[in-house]
Scaffold this motif. Sequence first.
Motif, PDB file in Angstrom:
ATOM      1  N   VAL A  79       0.853  -1.189   0.000  1.00 21.88           N
ATOM      2  CA  VAL A  79       0.000   0.000   0.000  1.00 21.88           C
ATOM      3  C   VAL A  79       0.888   1.238   0.000  1.00 21.88           C
ATOM      4  CG1 VAL A  79      -1.800   1.256   1.240  1.00 21.88           C
ATOM      5  CG2 VAL A  79      -1.794  -1.255   1.266  1.00 21.88           C
ATOM      6  N   ASP A  80       0.650   2.133  -0.945  1.00 25.52           N
ATOM      7  CA  ASP A  80       1.263   3.471  -0.910  1.00 25.52           C
ATOM      8  C   ASP A  80       0.412   4.338   0.001  1.00 25.52           C
ATOM      9  OD1 ASP A  80       3.378   3.044  -2.711  1.00 25.52           O
ATOM     10  OD2 ASP A  80       2.067   3.351  -4.437  1.00 25.52           O
ATOM     11  N   ARG A  81       1.013   4.796   1.100  1.00 29.20           N
ATOM     12  CA  ARG A  81       0.273   5.607   2.075  1.00 29.20           C
ATOM     13  C   ARG A  81       0.777   7.053   2.039  1.00 29.20           C
ATOM     14  NH1 ARG A  81      -2.336   4.094   6.398  1.00 29.20           N
ATOM     15  NH2 ARG A  81      -1.029   5.401   7.757  1.00 29.20           N
ATOM     16  N   GLY A  82      -0.094   7.929   1.538  1.00 27.64           N
ATOM     17  CA  GLY A  82       0.213   9.350   1.536  1.00 27.64           C
ATOM     18  C   GLY A  82       1.402   9.737   0.691  1.00 27.64           C
ATOM     19  N   LEU A  83       1.686   8.987  -0.364  1.00 26.14           N
ATOM     20  CA  LEU A  83       2.862   9.254  -1.202  1.00 26.14           C
ATOM     21  C   LEU A  83       2.519  10.041  -2.460  1.00 26.14           C
ATOM     22  CD1 LEU A  83       4.714   5.817  -0.913  1.00 26.14           C
ATOM     23  CD2 LEU A  83       5.004   7.884   0.462  1.00 26.14           C
ATOM     24  N   GLY A  84       1.243  10.382  -2.633  1.00 26.34           N
ATOM     25  CA  GLY A  84       0.852  11.186  -3.781  1.00 26.34           C
ATOM     26  C   GLY A  84       0.656  10.418  -5.059  1.00 26.34           C
ATOM     27  N   PHE A  85       0.490   9.080  -4.953  1.00 24.45           N
ATOM     28  CA  PHE A  85       0.335   8.257  -6.144  1.00 24.45           C
ATOM     29  C   PHE A  85      -1.123   7.858  -6.398  1.00 24.45           C
ATOM     30  CE2 PHE A  85       4.781   6.639  -4.933  1.00 24.45           C
ATOM     31  CZ  PHE A  85       5.382   7.706  -5.602  1.00 24.45           C
ATOM     32  N   THR A  86      -2.043   8.390  -5.626  1.00 22.97           N
ATOM     33  CA  THR A  86      -3.416   7.901  -5.667  1.00 22.97           C
ATOM     34  C   THR A  86      -4.206   8.504  -6.818  1.00 22.97           C
ATOM     35  OG1 THR A  86      -4.305   9.661  -4.279  1.00 22.97           O
ATOM     36  CG2 THR A  86      -3.368   7.750  -3.158  1.00 22.97           C
ATOM     37  N   ARG A  87      -5.315   7.851  -7.105  1.00 17.75           N
ATOM     38  CA  ARG A  87      -6.307   8.453  -7.984  1.00 17.75           C
ATOM     39  C   ARG A  87      -7.238   9.351  -7.174  1.00 17.75           C
ATOM     40  NH1 ARG A  87     -12.181   7.783  -8.926  1.00 17.75           N
ATOM     41  NH2 ARG A  87     -12.506   8.998 -10.829  1.00 17.75           N
ATOM     42  N   SER A  88      -7.564   8.927  -5.929  1.00 16.98           N
ATOM     43  CA  SER A  88      -8.346   9.741  -5.003  1.00 16.98           C
ATOM     44  C   SER A  88      -7.934   9.365  -3.591  1.00 16.98           C
ATOM     45  CB  SER A  88      -9.847   9.507  -5.203  1.00 16.98           C
ATOM     46  OG  SER A  88     -10.204   8.194  -4.818  1.00 16.98           O
ATOM     47  N   GLY A  89      -8.206  10.229  -2.627  1.00 24.54           N
ATOM     48  CA  GLY A  89      -7.842   9.950  -1.255  1.00 24.54           C
ATOM     49  C   GLY A  89      -6.348   9.997  -1.033  1.00 24.54           C
TER      50      GLY A  89
END
Length: 657
Positions: free
Chosen positions: A539-549
């Motif tokens: 899981v990428d957590r808070g790394l700016g790789f998301t589509r949302s959230g």
Amino acid sequence: MIHSKPWKTCAVVLSLGAAVHTGEARALTPTNVTKVARVTGATPSGEFLPNPNQTHTNYEVMGTDLGILWDKGGGEIFALFGDTFGHGWCGNGGCGGGWRSNVLAKSSDRTLADGLTFSTMIQDTSRHAKELLYSKKIDNDEITVIPTAGVTVGSRHYIHYMSVRHWGDPGKWDTNYAGIAYSDDNGQNWVKHASARWQNNAARTNPFQMAAFVKNGGYVYLYATPNGRFGNVYLARVLEGALLNINDYRYWDGNGWSASQAAAAPVVMGIAGELSVDYHTGFNRFLMTYLNEHRQAVVMRDAATPTGPWSGEKILAAGTSFPGLYNAFIHPWSLSGADMYFVTSQWTPYNTFLMRATLTDDAFSDNLLSEPGFETQAATPVMAPWWLVGNGGVDRGVGQARTGRNEGFVRYNSGWNALKQSVAVQPHTDYTLRGWVRTSANSTEGYFGARGVGNGPIVGEVPFGSLTNYSQLTVTFNSGPNSILEVYGGIWAKNGDTWMQLDDVSLTRGANLVGQGGFEQQPGATATSPWYVEGKGGVDRGLGFTRSGANNGWVRNDVPGWNALKQEVAVTPNTQYTLSAWVKTSNTLNEGYFGARMLRGGPILNELKLTQPLGGYTQLSVRFNSGANHSVEIFAGVWANNGDTWLQADDFVMTRD
């Protein structure tokens, strides 16, 4: 069982009509409950039921209880009984001479309309039913060994049993442990496996002490409660071939399957005792029955999948009609049509009976709440499964209900007054709560919603003021980290005598079947329940790789091989689903897949093949039919065939078409 006399009276609701709807899994309710025949014991004066087995003379079974039924193969079922008495039986409850802790019968009878006829009972001497599992019969050590469930896998038969330390107050007892015994000689002899056990704790609260078995999809599902009749229902499962390997069991944690028993979360809120669970092939529904002491009735729930969501309770049989009733073990050969047969016990005359119920469509559909319209409430102020904060009760037949005869109410001249009910939910999942409310003209501050247990944090609510006519209130919320919630409707009485009436309350799960589809609730960089990874990922957590959230899932590897994000999702058999997610990949991708398959590496149900990189988040979508399965595995993954290759995925959604 040897235990104190249960409750005496309660309410029953009956209605008529039935039809079997094959294919679609519909919510059910039991109606038209009747006693068909006596199963054990002698016929007393004045009883006119068929008594095909005459167990008092044929097997020296004069008093007994339970009657756990399962298909043993070979065209027979087993019928398994608890504490059993012969000559010297006291004649009133579980006591007296000729005591055996457990006995077993066989039956090939498929014509149940006139009773359940045994082929024989397992015997140690002629015309004497044999005790299968030894017990010490020493109080505060091991007073008895009671069977709670049975299942057959291949040619081996299994019994789940509890070692009872002490019988306590009515409905309460202490166990030492629960275990599994097995037989390889068609039930004649049984071995208690030394390590297939769930040890009870010092507080006697281990949730896996009483059980029901269900085979499904290559697994044996174990539904369980703590000792006694006042616990919630928990769930574990194990591969069919590993029933005796205690470390192979996986426990439902509210989202997925955990190796830790301590992680187990309820699938059903009690008060539950003497479980029976089976699958109805005609209605495509799992059925669960148990005694609810607080409602003073044997109740039924149903669900489309083993993990639920399970419907609210519906009264199957009640003490006003069948005094001292305390279990309902479903006959496995009565689960293709509208008529369901089951074996029940009554404390007096401490024997078992075959009963029949007609299953019909439930007007409240997949409502997770019990007693939504207050229609089977026994009497004011009896409230179970609802409970009261402040002052209130149930209006019974006074013409104030929105539908039916009854509704709940609160009324007082000061303070907070509310109706509440607890319900098991899946964490981090969307739900919709609805109810119809009417108030006095001077009501200015009311609330309808859901919160954590023990007046925990509110997850959703709607305020209301004066409602002179019944008005529907709707609250849509996410369950957050909770596996149990309290739903409530109440008012603050600030202006003298103030009242609220509540009727036709429902709680339904949201459409998305994927747990934590946006990975937002994942606690760390390693994927945890309900997600799991094959190969390398997390899981990428808070790394700016998301589509949302803030979070997204990922897989990545520079070594050739398969790497995937996966989740097991419960489904209804033979049903069409649509799965979608947003995916992006490295520019080295040349082979990726997104889709659904059967569990444990089974056949693909449908998938998309990715042969070109996805430089930005792109929504992928596949439709598939669940086939005969109650669970499928969804996946998004890549083959790292071209050096360092990765995939990121977010916002998974799976809905029934």
